[in-house]
Write a protein that holds these residues in place. Structure first.
Motif, mmCIF file in Angstrom:
data_model
loop_
_atom_site.group_PDB
_atom_site.id
_atom_site.type_symbol
_atom_site.label_atom_id
_atom_site.label_comp_id
_atom_site.label_asym_id
_atom_site.label_seq_id
_atom_site.Cartn_x
_atom_site.Cartn_y
_atom_site.Cartn_z
ATOM 1 N N ALA A 75 0.838 -1.207 0.000
ATOM 2 C CA ALA A 75 0.000 0.000 0.000
ATOM 3 C C ALA A 75 0.869 1.251 0.000
ATOM 4 O O ALA A 75 0.630 2.182 -0.795
ATOM 5 C CB ALA A 75 -0.920 -0.020 1.215
ATOM 6 N N LEU A 76 1.880 1.292 0.857
ATOM 7 C CA LEU A 76 2.752 2.462 0.928
ATOM 8 C C LEU A 76 3.489 2.697 -0.384
ATOM 9 O O LEU A 76 3.559 3.829 -0.885
ATOM 10 C CB LEU A 76 3.769 2.276 2.063
ATOM 11 N N THR A 77 4.047 1.629 -0.942
ATOM 12 C CA THR A 77 4.803 1.768 -2.188
ATOM 13 C C THR A 77 3.918 2.241 -3.327
ATOM 14 O O THR A 77 4.280 3.152 -4.084
ATOM 15 C CB THR A 77 5.457 0.419 -2.550
ATOM 16 N N PHE A 78 2.735 1.636 -3.458
ATOM 17 C CA PHE A 78 1.808 2.034 -4.516
ATOM 18 C C PHE A 78 1.412 3.500 -4.359
ATOM 19 O O PHE A 78 1.367 4.253 -5.345
ATOM 20 C CB PHE A 78 0.565 1.145 -4.483
ATOM 21 N N ALA A 79 1.116 3.914 -3.137
ATOM 22 C CA ALA A 79 0.680 5.292 -2.898
ATOM 23 C C ALA A 79 1.802 6.288 -3.199
ATOM 24 O O ALA A 79 1.555 7.362 -3.778
ATOM 25 C CB ALA A 79 0.207 5.449 -1.459
ATOM 26 N N ILE A 80 3.035 5.952 -2.830
ATOM 27 C CA ILE A 80 4.159 6.849 -3.069
ATOM 28 C C ILE A 80 4.438 6.980 -4.561
ATOM 29 O O ILE A 80 4.623 8.085 -5.081
ATOM 30 C CB ILE A 80 5.412 6.343 -2.321
ATOM 31 N N ILE A 81 4.460 5.855 -5.259
ATOM 32 C CA ILE A 81 4.732 5.874 -6.700
ATOM 33 C C ILE A 81 3.687 6.695 -7.453
ATOM 34 O O ILE A 81 3.998 7.403 -8.410
ATOM 35 C CB ILE A 81 4.779 4.437 -7.260
ATOM 36 N N ASN A 82 2.437 6.610 -7.003
ATOM 37 C CA ASN A 82 1.333 7.255 -7.723
ATOM 38 C C ASN A 82 0.825 8.537 -7.066
ATOM 39 O O ASN A 82 -0.273 8.998 -7.377
ATOM 40 C CB ASN A 82 0.170 6.261 -7.838
ATOM 41 N N CYS A 83 1.648 9.123 -6.176
ATOM 42 C CA CYS A 83 1.149 10.280 -5.425
ATOM 43 C C CYS A 83 0.810 11.476 -6.312
ATOM 44 O O CYS A 83 -0.085 12.263 -5.984
ATOM 45 C CB CYS A 83 2.149 10.683 -4.339
ATOM 46 N N GLN A 84 1.488 11.609 -7.449
ATOM 47 C CA GLN A 84 1.186 12.732 -8.340
ATOM 48 C C GLN A 84 -0.113 12.530 -9.108
ATOM 49 O O GLN A 84 -0.706 13.494 -9.602
ATOM 50 C CB GLN A 84 2.350 12.931 -9.330
ATOM 51 N N HIS A 85 -0.568 11.294 -9.210
ATOM 52 C CA HIS A 85 -1.796 11.005 -9.954
ATOM 53 C C HIS A 85 -3.047 11.087 -9.083
ATOM 54 O O HIS A 85 -4.160 11.243 -9.585
ATOM 55 C CB HIS A 85 -1.720 9.600 -10.577
#
Length: 325
Positions: A75-85
């Motif tokens: 969850a953390l990794t996905f959220a960080i990678i996609n934070c700009q979207h």
């Protein structure tokens, strides 16, 4: 269980030649394959993952031994990678999809029509975010030789065992592969557990993180629990998308979104299913450090402590086994 493909007969012979032990949970057997115990239900996927997957340099992998905080790190990794979207987080995918759907395990996903699935993977939006339970030496060559980033999370072996016991017991029944916690503990101590031995798995990624710190970021579940903000910053920096001062609020929002209580309370994680066989609620039990004290006898504590001390000796790696709070 037979592997499929052009070399099906050779694969079948290979499996029959492997040492095996009786499994538990959904795996009838564990096969000793490439120096780790591979669940029989995963052999085909592992084979296909190793043979067909082609890494891209900007791929991000979450790697872990089962029941080590994988769901949280996904969850953390996905959220960080996609934070700009998803800057507002109002319509964030994590609100309606379990982390295991968004960050798939490739050794479980690459079964059935592999050619079609490999094509789909090649057309995914980049950076692609995947997960694996494979030990580092058994990762596909393209992963080990590329510049992809791997974030590895591990957990103290006492809580790892107890969490695994509770999770895999869900799939046991009187008519299938049911064993007692004492039997499961003996197998864990002998290294006979899916993707184990635990110590070999952890040490493989630990040593690689020291040799290639730009490729493998090594995290401990206990450290994340103790100071999540510090380690979320580490993850973001490692992935090349650091939070600037003005984005502090975004980082705090991601931490809250991915928190155990928030994730456990979401409708998708209360009533949804993963791969149509696992209820999402089973990925969120307690999320505590030190629950093992409610399950271990003094003799169990002594035995596992001695094993871990011996196996990790000289590595510089150690673990907290109880909460400091």
């Amino acid at each position: 269980m037979a592997l499929v493909g052009a070399q099906g007969n050779e694969d079948e012979k290979m499996i029959l030649s492997l040492p095996k032990e009786r499994g538990w949970g959904k795996a009838p057997y564990f096969y000793f394959f490439q120096n780790f115990w591979c669940p029989s239900i995963s052999l085909q996927g592992v084979h296909n993952f190793q043979k067909y997957f082609q890494a891209k340099d900007n791929d991000v992998f979450v790697a872990s031994f089962p029941k080590s905080g994988t769901t949280w790190l996904k969850a953390l990794t996905f959220a960080i990678i996609n934070c700009q979207h998803f800057e507002s987080l109002v319509n964030h995918p994590l609100l309606t999809s379990n982390p295991h759907e968004l960050v798939p395990f490739l050794e479980f996903s690459l079964v059935g029509d592999v050619d079609e699935k490999i094509v789909k993977l090649s057309h995914m939006t980049e950076p692609r975010n995947f997960a694996t339970h494979l030990p580092f030496p058994s990762l596909p060559t393209s992963i080990k030789e590329s510049n992809i980033r791997i974030i590895y999370i591990c957990r103290n072996p006492f809580d790892t065992f107890v969490s695994g016991w509770h999770f895999f017991s869900i799939f046991m029944s009187e008519s299938s592969h049911k064993i007692t916690i004492e039997e499961a503990f003996e197998r864990f101590c002998n290294g006979v557990i899916g993707f184990g031995p635990w110590w070999s798995h952890v040490l493989g990624y630990w040593k690689e993180s020291i040799t290639r710190p730009n490729k493998v970021l090594f995290l401990k579940y206990e450290d994340l629990k103790e100071d999540i903000s510090f380690h979320v910053k580490r993850i973001a920096d490692f992935l090349g998308c650091p939070f600037i001062e003005e984005e502090k609020g975004m980082m705090e929002s991601i931490i809250k979104l991915c928190s155990f209580d928030k994730m456990k309370d979401l409708e998708v994680n209360k009533f949804g299913h993963h791969l149509k066989i696992i209820e999402n609620k089973h990925f969120f039990r307690k999320g505590e450090i030190g629950d093992w004290v409610n399950h271990f006898s003094p003799s169990m504590i002594e035995k596992l402590s001695k094993i871990i001390e011996e196996k990790l000796s000289g590595s510089g790696l150690s673990f907290k086994t109880q909460s400091s709070s």
